[in-house]
Design an enzyme around this catalytic site. Structure first.
Site, PDB file in Angstrom:
ATOM      1  N   SER A  65     -22.550 -49.225  -3.299  1.00 45.68           N
ATOM      2  CA  SER A  65     -21.981 -48.661  -4.532  1.00 45.68           C
ATOM      3  C   SER A  65     -21.785 -49.674  -5.657  1.00 45.68           C
ATOM      4  O   SER A  65     -21.574 -49.270  -6.807  1.00 45.68           O
ATOM      5  CB  SER A  65     -20.623 -48.034  -4.243  1.00 45.68           C
ATOM      6  N   LYS A  68     -23.778 -49.223  -8.714  1.00 48.99           N
ATOM      7  CA  LYS A  68     -23.470 -48.186  -9.713  1.00 48.99           C
ATOM      8  C   LYS A  68     -23.086 -48.786 -11.065  1.00 48.99           C
ATOM      9  O   LYS A  68     -23.393 -48.243 -12.120  1.00 48.99           O
ATOM     10  CB  LYS A  68     -22.335 -47.285  -9.202  1.00 48.99           C
ATOM     11  N   TYR A 191     -31.677 -43.526  -6.279  1.00 48.74           N
ATOM     12  CA  TYR A 191     -30.268 -43.818  -5.945  1.00 48.74           C
ATOM     13  C   TYR A 191     -30.173 -44.515  -4.580  1.00 48.74           C
ATOM     14  O   TYR A 191     -29.476 -45.520  -4.428  1.00 48.74           O
ATOM     15  CB  TYR A 191     -29.454 -42.519  -5.966  1.00 48.74           C
ATOM     16  N   TYR A 243     -12.291 -46.445  -6.427  1.00 47.01           N
ATOM     17  CA  TYR A 243     -12.106 -45.056  -5.957  1.00 47.01           C
ATOM     18  C   TYR A 243     -10.653 -44.627  -6.005  1.00 47.01           C
ATOM     19  O   TYR A 243      -9.963 -44.909  -6.970  1.00 47.01           O
ATOM     20  CB  TYR A 243     -12.684 -44.897  -4.549  1.00 47.01           C
ATOM     21  N   VAL A 261     -19.646 -49.712   0.387  1.00 43.83           N
ATOM     22  CA  VAL A 261     -19.369 -49.437   1.803  1.00 43.83           C
ATOM     23  C   VAL A 261     -19.928 -50.464   2.779  1.00 43.83           C
ATOM     24  O   VAL A 261     -19.562 -50.450   3.952  1.00 43.83           O
ATOM     25  CB  VAL A 261     -19.853 -48.039   2.269  1.00 43.83           C
TER      26      VAL A 261
HETATM   27  O1  DON Z   1     -23.941 -42.828  -1.579  1.00 44.66           O
HETATM   28  C1  DON Z   1     -23.632 -43.481  -0.593  1.00 44.66           C
HETATM   29  O2  DON Z   1     -23.091 -42.945   0.331  1.00 44.66           O
HETATM   30  C2  DON Z   1     -23.901 -44.971  -0.514  1.00 44.66           C
HETATM   31  N1  DON Z   1     -25.211 -45.328  -0.678  1.00 44.66           N
HETATM   32  C3  DON Z   1     -23.040 -45.741  -1.448  1.00 44.66           C
HETATM   33  C4  DON Z   1     -21.621 -45.458  -1.210  1.00 44.66           C
HETATM   34  C5  DON Z   1     -20.710 -46.592  -1.405  1.00 44.66           C
HETATM   35  O3  DON Z   1     -20.991 -47.758  -1.281  1.00 44.66           O
HETATM   36  C6  DON Z   1     -19.365 -46.143  -1.679  1.00 44.66           C
HETATM   37  N2  DON Z   1     -18.503 -47.246  -1.694  1.00 44.66           N
HETATM   38  N3  DON Z   1     -17.492 -47.506  -1.311  1.00 44.66           N
END
Ligand code: DON
Length: 324
Positions: A65, A68, A191, A243, A261
């Site tokens: 993430s 982003k 994405y 978040y 994540v």
């Molecule tokens: O969309 C997703 O689930 C992941 N590729 C990215 C999510 C993410 O890193 C959220 N972060 N805390």
């Protein structure tokens, strides 16, 4: 020597937090569950290109993430602020990152670009002739911030593509409500690819230092993003980057930041430094457990909170300057 003190502070913090055994690895993307929970790195990069590194700062991992922020910056450059605001809002949700978007037929836009729905909508806007051209533009963008060639981890990309039903559902809901356009598969692939860009902790600190330095990479001197957009990028990081912990983070740590994540956290101390921490075990919000503790300690020690900075209580320049 003051810079030796900064290094010693980081070394101590690392030694204190390394034995911590709290948190869980992300496992909803099967490849992420293969991470070693002991991996732990801290990196601080200053605006004159000095770096303070401790631990596994060369260990690569997927950016997830944290990407982003940089894709949002790219969309700001492609569309401009007002046009982009019509497509993606800047309102924190207080919801988990993968929350199914609120179905609001009036607003016609996802809440913010840091939650998955807003990030997918932002990625869908990236311009280019075809998927390869869009991916190449995205990789070139990351390379300006990082200062070397970047690669995508194919296993993670395929793992997320195969299991990303929730993200796919969000994209379909947004299509239904006129928030994004076809072709959805291209946007979702891009994405998943942006999330699978390989970085290490030091790279993330250089990326953060680039934003701290008005968009200029302090190592290569490259203008990675137009300085005119940096305030908007940091604004959205500050309010939405952590978040449903964003409010607590703003209160306790007070540094514009973004987590992912895989266990990375990237944070920008404007005009001072870029900081990154990597440690895969996550708390219930999806933020790195060791990472949060590192940033609380650094903010406290050096007065990195934005309101300490604006009240003239930041102690970092002084710490660096004493032996420069
Ligand atoms: O969309 C997703 O689930 C992941 N590729 C990215 C999510 C993410 O890193 C959220 N972060 N805390």
């Amino acid at each position: 020597m003051a810079t030796a003190d900064i290094q010693a502070f980081l070394d101590d913090l690392y030694a204190q937090l390394q034995p911590l055994r709290q948190g869980q690895l992300a496992c909803y993307i099967p490849e992420l569950a293969k991470a070693n929970p002991d991996w732990f790195g801290i990196s601080v990069v200053t605006l004159d290109g000095r770096s303070f590194d401790v631990g596994d700062v060369q260990q690569t991992f997927t950016i997830q993430s944290i990407s982003k922020v940089f894709v949002y910056a790219m969309a700001l450059e492609d569309y401009g602020r007002e046009k982009l605001l019509k497509k993606v809002g800047v309102e924190p949700t207080g919801d988990p990152f993968n929350c199914l978007i609120r179905l609001d037929e009036d607003s016609k836009r996802p809440d913010n670009p840091m939650v998955n729905a807003g990030a997918i909508a932002t990625t869908s806007l990236i311009t280019g002739q075809d998927p390869a051209d869009r991916l190449n533009r995205l990789l070139a963008m990351f390379e300006r911030y990082i200062g070397h060639e970047v690669f995508i981890d194919m296993s993670t990309f395929l793992s997320e593509k195969a299991t990303g039903h929730r993200n796919r559902a969000m994209a379909h809901l947004m299509l239904n409500f006129g928030m994004i356009d076809e072709p959805l598969d291209d946007a979702l692939d891009l994405y998943f690819q942006q999330c699978s860009v390989l970085v290490n902790t030091h790279d993330l600190a250089v990326m953060a230092a680039t934003l701290a330095n008005r968009g200029i990479n302090p190592i290569t001197g490259t203008q990675a993003v137009d300085a005119a957009h940096v305030r908007d990028i940091l604004g959205v990081m500050y309010t939405c980057g952590m978040y449903n912990f964003a409010g607590e983070w703003a209160f306790r740590v007070g540094i514009p930041a973004k987590s992912g994540v895989s266990g990375g956290i990237l944070a920008v101390v404007p005009n001072q430094a870029g900081i990154a921490v990597f440690s895969p075990p996550l708390d219930s919000h999806g933020n790195s457990v060791r990472g949060l503790k590192v940033f609380e300690a650094l903010s406290q020690e050096y007065g990195f909170h934005l309101f300490d900075l604006s009240l003239g209580r930041c102690r970092f320049t002084a710490a660096l300057g004493e032996d420069s």
